[in-house]
Motif scaffolding. Structure first.
Motif, PDB file in Angstrom:
ATOM      1  N   ALA A  12      20.340-150.445  30.508  1.00 13.65           N
ATOM      2  CA  ALA A  12      19.129-151.044  31.066  1.00 13.65           C
ATOM      3  C   ALA A  12      19.008-152.519  30.730  1.00 13.65           C
ATOM      4  O   ALA A  12      18.263-153.259  31.389  1.00 13.65           O
ATOM      5  N   LEU A  13      19.752-152.961  29.710  1.00 14.19           N
ATOM      6  CA  LEU A  13      19.684-154.363  29.282  1.00 14.19           C
ATOM      7  C   LEU A  13      20.811-155.207  29.870  1.00 14.19           C
ATOM      8  O   LEU A  13      20.896-156.399  29.569  1.00 14.19           O
ATOM      9  N   LEU A  14      21.657-154.602  30.689  1.00 14.45           N
ATOM     10  CA  LEU A  14      22.845-155.297  31.188  1.00 14.45           C
ATOM     11  C   LEU A  14      22.714-155.651  32.663  1.00 14.45           C
ATOM     12  O   LEU A  14      22.031-154.979  33.430  1.00 14.45           O
ATOM     13  N   THR A  15      23.423-156.708  33.046  1.00 18.74           N
ATOM     14  CA  THR A  15      23.539-157.074  34.455  1.00 18.74           C
ATOM     15  C   THR A  15      24.717-156.304  35.061  1.00 18.74           C
ATOM     16  O   THR A  15      25.434-155.580  34.368  1.00 18.74           O
ATOM     17  N   ALA A  16      24.928-156.481  36.353  1.00 17.58           N
ATOM     18  CA  ALA A  16      25.977-155.743  37.050  1.00 17.58           C
ATOM     19  C   ALA A  16      27.369-156.037  36.504  1.00 17.58           C
ATOM     20  O   ALA A  16      28.259-155.186  36.549  1.00 17.58           O
ATOM     21  N   ASP A  17      27.585-157.251  35.981  1.00 19.36           N
ATOM     22  CA  ASP A  17      28.905-157.607  35.475  1.00 19.36           C
ATOM     23  C   ASP A  17      29.077-157.279  33.986  1.00 19.36           C
ATOM     24  O   ASP A  17      30.081-157.651  33.375  1.00 19.36           O
ATOM     25  N   GLY A  18      28.094-156.590  33.399  1.00 23.97           N
ATOM     26  CA  GLY A  18      28.243-156.131  32.022  1.00 23.97           C
ATOM     27  C   GLY A  18      27.698-157.073  30.967  1.00 23.97           C
ATOM     28  O   GLY A  18      27.715-156.744  29.778  1.00 23.97           O
ATOM     29  N   ARG A  19      27.207-158.240  31.369  1.00 27.17           N
ATOM     30  CA  ARG A  19      26.616-159.149  30.391  1.00 27.17           C
ATOM     31  C   ARG A  19      25.163-158.766  30.115  1.00 27.17           C
ATOM     32  O   ARG A  19      24.527-158.097  30.933  1.00 27.17           O
ATOM     33  N   VAL A  20      24.658-159.202  28.971  1.00 22.36           N
ATOM     34  CA  VAL A  20      23.273-158.903  28.628  1.00 22.36           C
ATOM     35  C   VAL A  20      22.343-159.728  29.514  1.00 22.36           C
ATOM     36  O   VAL A  20      22.520-160.940  29.660  1.00 22.36           O
ATOM     37  N   ASP A  21      21.360-159.053  30.111  1.00 18.05           N
ATOM     38  CA  ASP A  21      20.412-159.711  31.005  1.00 18.05           C
ATOM     39  C   ASP A  21      19.519-160.643  30.173  1.00 18.05           C
ATOM     40  O   ASP A  21      18.626-160.194  29.458  1.00 18.05           O
ATOM     41  N   THR A  22      19.780-161.935  30.286  1.00 13.92           N
ATOM     42  CA  THR A  22      19.168-162.927  29.399  1.00 13.92           C
ATOM     43  C   THR A  22      18.254-163.864  30.171  1.00 13.92           C
ATOM     44  O   THR A  22      18.601-164.307  31.267  1.00 13.92           O
ATOM     45  N   ASN A  23      17.106-164.166  29.602  1.00 10.91           N
ATOM     46  CA  ASN A  23      16.218-165.164  30.189  1.00 10.91           C
ATOM     47  C   ASN A  23      16.952-166.504  30.204  1.00 10.91           C
ATOM     48  O   ASN A  23      17.310-167.032  29.153  1.00 10.91           O
ATOM     49  N   ALA A  24      17.178-167.050  31.386  1.00  6.04           N
ATOM     50  CA  ALA A  24      18.014-168.238  31.525  1.00  6.04           C
ATOM     51  C   ALA A  24      17.384-169.488  30.930  1.00  6.04           C
ATOM     52  O   ALA A  24      18.073-170.485  30.715  1.00  6.04           O
ATOM     53  N   SER A  25      16.100-169.451  30.643  1.00  4.52           N
ATOM     54  CA  SER A  25      15.420-170.609  30.072  1.00  4.52           C
ATOM     55  C   SER A  25      15.275-170.526  28.563  1.00  4.52           C
ATOM     56  O   SER A  25      15.432-171.521  27.858  1.00  4.52           O
ATOM     57  N   THR A  26      14.963-169.310  28.050  1.00  6.85           N
ATOM     58  CA  THR A  26      14.643-169.171  26.625  1.00  6.85           C
ATOM     59  C   THR A  26      15.708-168.455  25.811  1.00  6.85           C
ATOM     60  O   THR A  26      15.648-168.443  24.592  1.00  6.85           O
ATOM     61  N   LEU A  27      16.674-167.810  26.490  1.00 10.21           N
ATOM     62  CA  LEU A  27      17.750-167.030  25.866  1.00 10.21           C
ATOM     63  C   LEU A  27      17.244-165.749  25.198  1.00 10.21           C
ATOM     64  O   LEU A  27      17.952-165.128  24.411  1.00 10.21           O
ATOM     65  N   ARG A  28      16.026-165.352  25.518  1.00  9.54           N
ATOM     66  CA  ARG A  28      15.508-164.071  25.046  1.00  9.54           C
ATOM     67  C   ARG A  28      15.998-162.945  25.955  1.00  9.54           C
ATOM     68  O   ARG A  28      16.276-163.164  27.137  1.00  9.54           O
ATOM     69  N   VAL A  29      16.089-161.747  25.379  1.00  9.55           N
ATOM     70  CA  VAL A  29      16.360-160.549  26.170  1.00  9.55           C
ATOM     71  C   VAL A  29      14.997-159.904  26.415  1.00  9.55           C
ATOM     72  O   VAL A  29      14.525-159.086  25.623  1.00  9.55           O
ATOM     73  N   ASP A  30      14.356-160.273  27.490  1.00 12.67           N
ATOM     74  CA  ASP A  30      12.962-159.910  27.717  1.00 12.67           C
ATOM     75  C   ASP A  30      12.750-158.398  27.806  1.00 12.67           C
ATOM     76  O   ASP A  30      11.700-157.890  27.415  1.00 12.67           O
ATOM     77  N   LYS A  31      13.755-157.667  28.304  1.00  9.97           N
ATOM     78  CA  LYS A  31      13.611-156.231  28.497  1.00  9.97           C
ATOM     79  C   LYS A  31      13.691-155.435  27.190  1.00  9.97           C
ATOM     80  O   LYS A  31      13.403-154.241  27.182  1.00  9.97           O
ATOM     81  N   SER A  32      14.090-156.069  26.110  1.00 11.61           N
ATOM     82  CA  SER A  32      14.393-155.333  24.880  1.00 11.61           C
ATOM     83  C   SER A  32      13.248-155.316  23.877  1.00 11.61           C
ATOM     84  O   SER A  32      13.344-154.686  22.835  1.00 11.61           O
ATOM     85  N   GLY A  33      12.188-156.036  24.164  1.00 12.66           N
ATOM     86  CA  GLY A  33      11.127-156.163  23.184  1.00 12.66           C
ATOM     87  C   GLY A  33      11.219-157.505  22.481  1.00 12.66           C
ATOM     88  O   GLY A  33      12.095-158.322  22.779  1.00 12.66           O
ATOM     89  N   PRO A  34      10.339-157.764  21.508  1.00 13.56           N
ATOM     90  CA  PRO A  34      10.275-159.094  20.890  1.00 13.56           C
ATOM     91  C   PRO A  34      11.469-159.427  20.007  1.00 13.56           C
ATOM     92  O   PRO A  34      12.088-158.547  19.411  1.00 13.56           O
ATOM     93  N   ARG A  35      11.770-160.714  19.963  1.00 10.53           N
ATOM     94  CA  ARG A  35      12.730-161.295  19.018  1.00 10.53           C
ATOM     95  C   ARG A  35      14.146-160.723  19.147  1.00 10.53           C
ATOM     96  O   ARG A  35      14.825-160.454  18.165  1.00 10.53           O
ATOM     97  N   VAL A  36      14.589-160.549  20.394  1.00 11.13           N
ATOM     98  CA  VAL A  36      15.989-160.205  20.654  1.00 11.13           C
ATOM     99  C   VAL A  36      16.535-161.277  21.592  1.00 11.13           C
ATOM    100  O   VAL A  36      15.913-161.598  22.610  1.00 11.13           O
ATOM    101  N   TYR A  37      17.697-161.824  21.252  1.00 16.85           N
ATOM    102  CA  TYR A  37      18.255-162.980  21.953  1.00 16.85           C
ATOM    103  C   TYR A  37      19.743-162.752  22.205  1.00 16.85           C
ATOM    104  O   TYR A  37      20.390-161.929  21.557  1.00 16.85           O
TER     105      TYR A  37
END
Length: 332
Positions: free
Chosen positions: A202-227
């Motif tokens: 659920a945290l990954l994009t189609a190519d297998g990378r972690v779905d990351t906020n492109a501006s803040t580098l947070r992993v928004d789907k994972s909860g707080p303080r994950v980057y």
């Protein structure tokens, strides 16, 4: 050939500059990221499994390469062992096939071509009698005895595992057009695979990378303080200079989040620091000991500049400042 001691860094030693007890180094493999319970089980290198609870987490697990020669797919012993075996096999190799036309494939072909064949003279565009034929990419490569086959994908490799499980196994490659190539040594340089198998889909994009906020580098789907940062993250294309530019953004936003969580007010902490990907073409590809092709910030670079900036030692001179943190000292 570079001195081996320059290629590896002792991680615990690099952190000795900080107060004792500030860091704990754990050598192992992450097997799962439970972002709900906020735990990461680790298969330790010297014993069993340890489950680590985290308050904040940075996923910086990078990517693996098809060839065990081109990346830290396991630990340094595995990489060193494969390098040693490959070097021992080089003197008797008569044909080397490198699949892939990206920077890694071109750089590898150029280095091996010049090391094994030498370089054509001033008035020759091709090496007359290359000792070893290496199948890869063009012009400068021809001067070091490399033959280029374009528009031809590798369909199958036999035996299974040649070039991937074993760096020194002989291989027969079948191309999409039906032609075959026999190789004493085969190096697949066909991209990378993100090291994110431990992360929930659920945290990954189609190519297998972690779905990351492109501006803040947070992993928004994972909860707080994950980057996430680097090749495992989706915020930008994989490139060293983009990773270097993202570190100050990552650290500033971690600091901000921790201060907010501790009760500091928004007005005293300030806003997010924002990452913006530089999409201008920047890539430098050395070819052999003195040539190269490349561009920087959208402008083509002359060959000698590629050699001067990267080709002399592949940026080994930056290792100390990167691992000590001095690269970003001005940020503190």
């Amino acid at each position: 050939m570079f001195a081996q001691e320059k290629l590896f860094v002792n991680i615990p030693k690099a952190f000795e500059q900080y107060p004792k007890g500030s860091f704990l180094f754990i050598h192992g493999t992450a097997t799962e990221l439970d972002h709900t319970s906020r735990t990461v089980p680790i298969n330790l290198a010297i014993s069993n499994t340890e489950k680590i609870d985290f308050y904040a987490l940075i996923i910086a697990t990078g990517a693996s390469t098809p060839s065990p020669l081109l990346g830290l797919n396991r630990d340094d012993n595995f990489l060193r062992t494969n390098w040693t075996a490959f070097r021992q096999a080089l003197p008797i190799a008569k044909s080397i096939v490198i699949a892939g036309g990206g920077p890694a494939g071109i750089e590898t072909a150029g280095e091996l071509g010049e090391f094994l064949n030498g370089r054509a003279g001033w008035f020759s565009s091709n090496l007359a009698n290359p000792k070893v034929s290496i199948t890869k990419a063009e012009e400068y490569l021809a001067k070091v005895g490399v033959t280029v086959i374009k528009n031809a994908r590798v369909k199958t490799v036999a035996p299974h595992g040649a070039g991937t499980d074993s760096a020194t196994a002989k291989a027969t490659l079948t191309l999409e057009d039906g032609k075959t190539l026999d190789a004493d040594l085969y190096i697949p340089a066909t991209g990378t695979r993100p090291n994110t198998g431990f992360t929930h889909k659920a945290l990954l994009t189609a190519d297998g990378r972690v779905d990351t906020n492109a501006s803040t580098l947070r992993v928004d789907k994972s909860g707080p303080r994950v980057y996430t940062v680097g090749d495992a993250a989706s915020y930008a294309r994989p490139a060293i200079y983009l990773i270097l530019n993202s570190i100050p953004v990552l650290c500033a936003n971690i600091k901000r989040d921790i201060l907010l969580a501790s009760g500091k007010g928004e007005s005293s902490v300030g806003g997010d620091r924002v990452f913006k990907e530089d999409t201008r073409e920047t890539q430098m590809v050395p070819i052999g000991k003195s040539k190269g092709i490349g561009a920087a910030m959208g402008y083509q670079l002359p060959s000698f500049m590629v050699w001067l900036i990267k080709g002399r030692d592949y940026w080994l001179w930056t290792t100390g400042s990167l691992w000590s943190g001095k690269q970003w000292a001005y940020e503190s």
